[in-house]
Scaffold this active site. Structure first.
Site, PDB file in Angstrom:
ATOM      1  N   SER A   1       0.610  -9.853  -1.059  1.00 14.84           N
ATOM      2  CA  SER A   1      -0.060  -8.273  -0.516  1.00 14.84           C
ATOM      3  C   SER A   1       0.836  -7.749   0.910  1.00 14.84           C
ATOM      4  O   SER A   1       1.306  -6.569   0.237  1.00 14.84           O
ATOM      5  CB  SER A   1      -0.636  -8.145  -0.742  1.00 14.84           C
ATOM      6  OG  SER A   1      -1.674  -8.530  -0.586  1.00 14.84           O
TER       7      SER A   1
ATOM      8  N   LYS B   1       0.592  -1.209   0.038  1.00 15.21           N
ATOM      9  CA  LYS B   1       0.002   0.375  -0.206  1.00 15.21           C
ATOM     10  C   LYS B   1       0.331   1.561   0.101  1.00 15.21           C
ATOM     11  O   LYS B   1       0.082   2.592  -0.256  1.00 15.21           O
ATOM     12  CB  LYS B   1      -1.112  -0.460   1.421  1.00 15.21           C
ATOM     13  CG  LYS B   1      -1.903  -0.868   0.942  1.00 15.21           C
ATOM     14  CD  LYS B   1      -3.249  -0.338   0.232  1.00 15.21           C
ATOM     15  CE  LYS B   1      -4.730  -0.953   0.521  1.00 15.21           C
ATOM     16  NZ  LYS B   1      -5.474  -0.741  -1.148  1.00 15.21           N
TER      17      LYS B   1
END
Length: 336
Positions: A308, A57
């Site tokens: 992720s 992110k």
């Protein structure tokens, strides 16, 4: 925008890559002979759990904040997040001397809340899911005048996330498929846009949780596109609806979307921990879970698997182990 996704181009991802290069890690693309044997394929794990702040992110957040005007930077930034975007925004804002305020769901793992505060942000806990936190942040933004940094529905954020695909292609020129977790869709929109414009023969497959299948439903033309409730262990992808900007890109560029259960995700988490000594979060294990469960056909292929994030709650390991040991999950692992 048009259905072709003309507003996110290869040059945007390359520009983002140049913005990020001095600050972010070029995360490794790891292989495991054990997992290759289990899948009957060559699996390449893009370890964004080893990224600064513990997830991908930071790429989108940093690209967006770097591109803000001097005036916008003076007014600070505000965001809503289930945890990882919060840390990315907090780190990126503090790095550039900008104030940040983050709204997070009340059930956000405490490790993510503490980390976000440690990176310099003011944190407000509110609501059941991202949607409620998002709505609260938008109301605050109208009053404060701070710039809202959306976790996925923003082209500069998507371009930042797309730099993952650029690195993967540089690190392994033989990839046939890339498997990507989906929450609101910023990661897969950025990845798929870069891949299909740069290396169009690579297949892009998205993965959602069965407890939050909004994008899957919309992509398949099934069920509800906006969910009333979301549930599951993959808190980073528990989003009630796909993005207004992300979905047209997903619909145009992504080849397939599948869903995985909590049991399948937990199995992937425990296997990563036992075999690779990596403790990844639920969203981070979702792509691997889709391969383990046979939801994605990978036999004989070179497959990129995006891990992720790694901001998991260590206290939940016993729960994950119980889920992984369920009969359904065990049968799916043995069948590989």
């Amino acid at each position: 925008m048009t259905e072709r996704g003309d507003y996110l181009q290869t040059k945007d991802v390359i520009s983002a890559f140049e913005n990020l290069l001095p600050i972010i890690h070029r995360t490794p693309l790891n292989q495991s002979s054990t997992f290759n044997d289990m899948a009957g394929a060559q699996l390449y794990f893009k370890m964004e759990n080893l990224q600064r702040t513990g997830s991908f992110k930071i790429r989108g957040a940093l690209n967006k904040i770097t591109n803000l005007s001097k005036y916008a930077k003076r007014n600070g930034v505000i965001a809503a997040s289930a945890g990882n975007h919060a840390q990315g925004v907090a780190f990126s804002a503090t790095k550039q001397g900008i104030k940040s305020k983050i709204y997070m769901p009340e059930k956000t793992p405490m490790a993510k809340v503490i980390a976000t505060k440690a990176y310099g942000a003011e944190v407000v806990l509110t609501g059941e899911s991202f949607q409620e936190a998002y709505e609260a942040a938008i109301e605050d933004q109208k009053i404060s005048g701070a710039t809202f940094i959306h976790p996925y529905d923003d082209y500069e954020v998507m371009a930042g996330q797309g730099t993952i695909a650029l690195e993967m292609i540089q690190q392994c020129s033989d990839l046939n498929t890339i498997v990507v977790p989906i929450g609101g869709g910023g990661l897969i929109a950025g990845v798929a846009s870069l891949v299909k414009n740069f290396a169009p023969t690579i297949k892009v497959v998205g993965v959602q949780s069965t407890g939050a299948p909004a994008t899957y439903n919309r992509f398949k033309g099934l069920g509800n596109h906006r969910l009333d409730n979301v549930t599951g262990i993959a808190d980073g992808i528990l989003v009630k609806e796909s993005g207004r900007l992300t979905f047209p890109l997903i619909n145009h560029y992504v080849d397939e979307i599948v869903t995985v259960s909590d049991e399948e995700i937990a199995s992937a988490i425990i296997l990563m921990l036992e075999r690779e000594k990596m403790f990844v979060e639920g969203a981070g294990a979702a792509a691997f879970a889709a391969i383990l469960s046979g939801k994605v056909n990978v036999a004989g292929k070179h497959v990129g698997v995006i891990v992720s994030g790694g901001n998991a709650d260590i206290e939940k390991i016993p729960y994950f182990k119980r889920l992984a040991m369920s009969e359904k999950a065990k049968r799916k692992i043995v069948s590989l």
